[in-house]
Write a protein that holds these residues in place. Structure first.
Motif, PDB file in Angstrom:
ATOM      1  N   THR A  51       0.844  -1.200   0.000  1.00 36.23           N
ATOM      2  CA  THR A  51       0.000   0.000   0.000  1.00 36.23           C
ATOM      3  C   THR A  51       0.878   1.248   0.000  1.00 36.23           C
ATOM      4  OG1 THR A  51      -1.658  -1.225   1.262  1.00 36.23           O
ATOM      5  CG2 THR A  51      -1.871   1.175   1.207  1.00 36.23           C
ATOM      6  N   ARG A  52       0.381   2.283  -0.603  1.00 36.47           N
ATOM      7  CA  ARG A  52       1.112   3.540  -0.610  1.00 36.47           C
ATOM      8  C   ARG A  52       1.398   3.991   0.814  1.00 36.47           C
ATOM      9  NH1 ARG A  52      -1.865   7.977  -3.969  1.00 36.47           N
ATOM     10  NH2 ARG A  52       0.028   9.067  -3.259  1.00 36.47           N
ATOM     11  N   LEU A  53       2.493   4.763   0.983  1.00 38.37           N
ATOM     12  CA  LEU A  53       2.949   5.161   2.311  1.00 38.37           C
ATOM     13  C   LEU A  53       2.454   6.547   2.716  1.00 38.37           C
ATOM     14  CD1 LEU A  53       6.656   3.926   2.004  1.00 38.37           C
ATOM     15  CD2 LEU A  53       4.704   2.733   3.035  1.00 38.37           C
ATOM     16  N   SER A  54       1.359   6.965   2.136  1.00 42.55           N
ATOM     17  CA  SER A  54       0.844   8.306   2.430  1.00 42.55           C
ATOM     18  C   SER A  54       0.344   8.435   3.866  1.00 42.55           C
ATOM     19  CB  SER A  54      -0.267   8.662   1.448  1.00 42.55           C
ATOM     20  OG  SER A  54      -1.309   7.690   1.500  1.00 42.55           O
ATOM     21  N   ARG A  55      -0.058   7.322   4.458  1.00 44.53           N
ATOM     22  CA  ARG A  55      -0.580   7.380   5.836  1.00 44.53           C
ATOM     23  C   ARG A  55       0.230   6.494   6.773  1.00 44.53           C
ATOM     24  NH1 ARG A  55      -6.868   6.212   5.544  1.00 44.53           N
ATOM     25  NH2 ARG A  55      -6.622   6.671   7.770  1.00 44.53           N
ATOM     26  N   LEU A  56       1.509   6.357   6.476  1.00 42.39           N
ATOM     27  CA  LEU A  56       2.396   5.503   7.274  1.00 42.39           C
ATOM     28  C   LEU A  56       2.502   6.026   8.709  1.00 42.39           C
ATOM     29  CD1 LEU A  56       4.454   3.134   7.327  1.00 42.39           C
ATOM     30  CD2 LEU A  56       6.218   4.816   6.700  1.00 42.39           C
ATOM     31  N   ASN A  57       2.414   5.093   9.642  1.00 40.99           N
ATOM     32  CA  ASN A  57       2.522   5.428  11.069  1.00 40.99           C
ATOM     33  C   ASN A  57       3.498   4.444  11.734  1.00 40.99           C
ATOM     34  OD1 ASN A  57       1.324   4.644  14.017  1.00 40.99           O
ATOM     35  ND2 ASN A  57       1.219   6.838  13.648  1.00 40.99           N
ATOM     36  N   ILE A  58       4.511   4.991  12.392  1.00 42.11           N
ATOM     37  CA  ILE A  58       5.533   4.176  13.063  1.00 42.11           C
ATOM     38  C   ILE A  58       5.683   4.657  14.504  1.00 42.11           C
ATOM     39  CG2 ILE A  58       7.934   3.398  13.071  1.00 42.11           C
ATOM     40  CD1 ILE A  58       8.040   4.089  10.079  1.00 42.11           C
ATOM     41  N   ILE A  59       5.697   3.710  15.417  1.00 44.36           N
ATOM     42  CA  ILE A  59       5.865   4.043  16.835  1.00 44.36           C
ATOM     43  C   ILE A  59       6.932   3.127  17.434  1.00 44.36           C
ATOM     44  CG2 ILE A  59       4.779   4.183  19.108  1.00 44.36           C
ATOM     45  CD1 ILE A  59       2.103   4.579  17.722  1.00 44.36           C
ATOM     46  N   TRP A  60       7.934   3.745  18.067  1.00 42.87           N
ATOM     47  CA  TRP A  60       8.938   3.007  18.819  1.00 42.87           C
ATOM     48  C   TRP A  60       8.698   3.223  20.313  1.00 42.87           C
ATOM     49  CZ3 TRP A  60      13.015  -0.301  17.822  1.00 42.87           C
ATOM     50  CH2 TRP A  60      13.382  -0.484  16.484  1.00 42.87           C
ATOM     51  N   THR A  61       8.691   2.121  21.082  1.00 44.23           N
ATOM     52  CA  THR A  61       8.565   2.214  22.534  1.00 44.23           C
ATOM     53  C   THR A  61       9.701   1.428  23.193  1.00 44.23           C
ATOM     54  OG1 THR A  61       7.119   0.275  22.688  1.00 44.23           O
ATOM     55  CG2 THR A  61       6.051   2.441  22.411  1.00 44.23           C
ATOM     56  N   MET A  62       9.943   1.745  24.452  1.00 47.28           N
ATOM     57  CA  MET A  62      10.996   1.054  25.204  1.00 47.28           C
ATOM     58  C   MET A  62      10.507   0.779  26.617  1.00 47.28           C
ATOM     59  SD  MET A  62      13.567   1.336  27.714  1.00 47.28           S
ATOM     60  CE  MET A  62      14.169   3.005  27.867  1.00 47.28           C
ATOM     61  N   PRO A  64      12.020  -0.351  30.222  1.00 45.54           N
ATOM     62  CA  PRO A  64      13.276  -0.581  30.951  1.00 45.54           C
ATOM     63  C   PRO A  64      13.319  -1.975  31.568  1.00 45.54           C
ATOM     64  CG  PRO A  64      12.261   1.524  31.568  1.00 45.54           C
ATOM     65  CD  PRO A  64      11.249   0.773  30.779  1.00 45.54           C
ATOM     66  N   PHE A  65      14.528  -2.493  31.733  1.00 43.50           N
ATOM     67  CA  PHE A  65      14.676  -3.805  32.364  1.00 43.50           C
ATOM     68  C   PHE A  65      14.098  -3.805  33.777  1.00 43.50           C
ATOM     69  CE2 PHE A  65      18.468  -4.031  29.423  1.00 43.50           C
ATOM     70  CZ  PHE A  65      17.884  -4.952  28.557  1.00 43.50           C
ATOM     71  N   SER A  66      14.216  -2.662  34.450  1.00 41.01           N
ATOM     72  CA  SER A  66      13.757  -2.591  35.833  1.00 41.01           C
ATOM     73  C   SER A  66      12.237  -2.595  35.942  1.00 41.01           C
ATOM     74  CB  SER A  66      14.320  -1.334  36.508  1.00 41.01           C
ATOM     75  OG  SER A  66      13.935  -0.173  35.775  1.00 41.01           O
ATOM     76  N   SER A  67      11.534  -2.141  34.908  1.00 37.44           N
ATOM     77  CA  SER A  67      10.061  -2.117  34.944  1.00 37.44           C
ATOM     78  C   SER A  67       9.519  -2.428  33.552  1.00 37.44           C
ATOM     79  CB  SER A  67       9.564  -0.755  35.427  1.00 37.44           C
ATOM     80  OG  SER A  67      10.131   0.292  34.654  1.00 37.44           O
ATOM     81  N   PRO A  68       9.574  -3.689  33.130  1.00 39.74           N
ATOM     82  CA  PRO A  68       9.149  -4.053  31.764  1.00 39.74           C
ATOM     83  C   PRO A  68       7.670  -3.840  31.497  1.00 39.74           C
ATOM     84  CG  PRO A  68       9.567  -6.009  33.102  1.00 39.74           C
ATOM     85  CD  PRO A  68      10.048  -4.849  33.896  1.00 39.74           C
ATOM     86  N   ASP A  69       6.866  -3.652  32.532  1.00 33.01           N
ATOM     87  CA  ASP A  69       5.428  -3.457  32.328  1.00 33.01           C
ATOM     88  C   ASP A  69       5.044  -1.993  32.149  1.00 33.01           C
ATOM     89  OD1 ASP A  69       5.016  -6.202  32.597  1.00 33.01           O
ATOM     90  OD2 ASP A  69       4.800  -6.060  34.783  1.00 33.01           O
ATOM     91  N   THR A  70       6.024  -1.098  32.162  1.00 35.55           N
ATOM     92  CA  THR A  70       5.716   0.333  32.002  1.00 35.55           C
ATOM     93  C   THR A  70       6.555   0.923  30.870  1.00 35.55           C
ATOM     94  OG1 THR A  70       7.361   0.867  33.698  1.00 35.55           O
ATOM     95  CG2 THR A  70       5.058   0.611  34.423  1.00 35.55           C
ATOM     96  N   PRO A  71       6.171   0.610  29.613  1.00 40.48           N
ATOM     97  CA  PRO A  71       6.943   1.137  28.480  1.00 40.48           C
ATOM     98  C   PRO A  71       6.770   2.642  28.308  1.00 40.48           C
ATOM     99  CG  PRO A  71       4.978   0.010  27.701  1.00 40.48           C
ATOM    100  CD  PRO A  71       5.031  -0.221  29.174  1.00 40.48           C
ATOM    101  N   MET A  72       7.772   3.275  27.705  1.00 38.58           N
ATOM    102  CA  MET A  72       7.725   4.696  27.382  1.00 38.58           C
ATOM    103  C   MET A  72       7.873   4.871  25.880  1.00 38.58           C
ATOM    104  SD  MET A  72      11.547   6.083  28.327  1.00 38.58           S
ATOM    105  CE  MET A  72      11.428   7.438  27.166  1.00 38.58           C
ATOM    106  N   GLN A  73       7.325   5.952  25.368  1.00 38.63           N
ATOM    107  CA  GLN A  73       7.412   6.239  23.934  1.00 38.63           C
ATOM    108  C   GLN A  73       8.774   6.834  23.622  1.00 38.63           C
ATOM    109  OE1 GLN A  73       3.880   7.708  21.599  1.00 38.63           O
ATOM    110  NE2 GLN A  73       5.148   9.537  21.460  1.00 38.63           N
ATOM    111  N   VAL A  74       9.427   6.309  22.567  1.00 39.38           N
ATOM    112  CA  VAL A  74      10.746   6.787  22.178  1.00 39.38           C
ATOM    113  C   VAL A  74      10.634   7.819  21.063  1.00 39.38           C
ATOM    114  CG1 VAL A  74      12.991   6.101  21.228  1.00 39.38           C
ATOM    115  CG2 VAL A  74      11.827   4.627  22.895  1.00 39.38           C
ATOM    116  N   ILE A  75      10.005   7.433  19.953  1.00 41.03           N
ATOM    117  CA  ILE A  75       9.842   8.339  18.816  1.00 41.03           C
ATOM    118  C   ILE A  75       8.657   7.872  17.976  1.00 41.03           C
ATOM    119  CG2 ILE A  75      11.424   7.042  17.312  1.00 41.03           C
ATOM    120  CD1 ILE A  75      12.429   9.785  16.259  1.00 41.03           C
ATOM    121  N   VAL A  76       7.999   8.818  17.306  1.00 38.67           N
ATOM    122  CA  VAL A  76       6.801   8.531  16.503  1.00 38.67           C
ATOM    123  C   VAL A  76       6.955   9.211  15.149  1.00 38.67           C
ATOM    124  CG1 VAL A  76       4.315   8.872  16.300  1.00 38.67           C
ATOM    125  CG2 VAL A  76       5.307   8.330  18.533  1.00 38.67           C
TER     126      VAL A  76
END
Length: 299
Positions: A51-62, A64-76
């Motif tokens: 599909t064309r990339l006109s509406r491409l959406n990318i999300i990176w999250t991380m 931490p090893f100390s709290s794997p159940d509480t991810p944070m947003q890195v870049i969008v």
């Protein structure tokens, strides 16, 4: 009829295969990435879509090893723009967008280590967003360890040497050695991952010396030192004092005996002198009265 049925089945298979080929797919070229603290690292995330990339959406999250159940947003990446988390401003960016979802992370820190997820969505595809996962480990040399001691440094006492390090990835190995006056490796009791101690019992003057704690991993070694001095106990001092007093007593006895011998010798000489003087006086008296006797004999 049979031929027609086989044709329809083949057509369905082709359509299903074509639908699967058209669906969005994620390819994480690495599942585990390592970087030395302070260096940069590329986190790979490739995707495939028809599909064309006109509406491409990318999300990176991380997470931490100390709290794997509480991810944070890195870049969008959304609507042609990239927005990074404020805590990572200037340190994270997309690399090769929009054909690739790779990101680059600069000036890495130990806190950057964790579980990263790359999620790609490209409407109007109706398939679920593709999600990839990788683990980032930020390596760090051991920090300068802290050494200390506690216990009884009198002879016969017990002393505990302890050493702790604040950080290091991989986890540093801790060792204790006596380095002066002779080098001896000491058995260590680990107290958690980042601290270890040595217990020395029944200490003596031979225990005194310079002790070294070493914290090591693949990136280097750091040291700290303890200079231990063992003191004589009051009981030992009392024993020495008793020995000194005994020596003095024996010396006094010998001195008294010497004085007694000298006195006896002196007393003996005085007796002889008086005896000789008495004899002299008797001789003198005999000579003194002799003339009178002679006179009387002549008369």
């Amino acid at each position: 009829m049979a031929t027609s049925g086989r044709w329809m089945l083949w057509t369905l298979c082709v359509c299903f295969t074509a639908w699967e080929n058209d669906a969005l797919r994620i390819n994480m070229r690495e599942s585990f990435v390592e970087v030395v603290r302070g260096d940069y690292v590329i986190l790979p995330c490739s995707f495939f879509t028809s599909t064309r990339l006109s509406r491409l959406n990318i999300i990176w999250t991380m997470a931490p090893f100390s709290s794997p159940d509480t991810p944070m947003q890195v870049i969008v990446y959304d609507h042609g723009q990239a927005v990074e988390d404020p805590s990572l401003t200037g340190r994270v960016a997309f690399r090769g967008i929009p054909s690739s979802a790779d990101i680059i992370l600069n000036d890495t820190r130990v806190s950057d280590g964790g579980i990263y997820h790359c999620m790609v969505n490209n409407p109007p595809e109706t398939a679920d967003p593709g999600i990839g996962e990788l683990v980032l480990s930020v390596l760090a040399p051991p920090s300068l360890p802290a050494c200390q001691w506690d216990g009884d440094i009198d002879t016969g006492g017990s002393v505990r040497l302890s050493c702790s390090v604040a950080e290091g990835i991989p986890t540093p190995e801790i060792h204790w050695d006596k380095v002066n006056p002779e080098e001896i490796s000491l058995p260590i009791n680990m107290e958690g991952d980042l601290s270890g101690s040595v217990q020395i019992v029944n200490v003596s003057s031979q225990t005194s010396g310079l002790y070294r704690c070493s914290a090591s991993n693949v990136l280097g070694t750091e040291h700290c030192y303890v200079n231990l001095s063992i003191y004589a106990t009051p009981e030992s001092s009392s024993g020495i004092l008793q020995a000194v007093l005994l020596t003095l007593s024996m010396s006094l006895v010998l001195l008294a005996l010497l004085v007694l011998v000298l006195w006896l010798q002196h007393t003996g000489q005085n007796g002889k002198w008086r005896e000789r003087k008495g004899e002299d006086e008797r001789c003198y008296n005999e000579i003194r009265y002799t003339p009178s006797l002679m006179k009387r004999s002549f008369v």
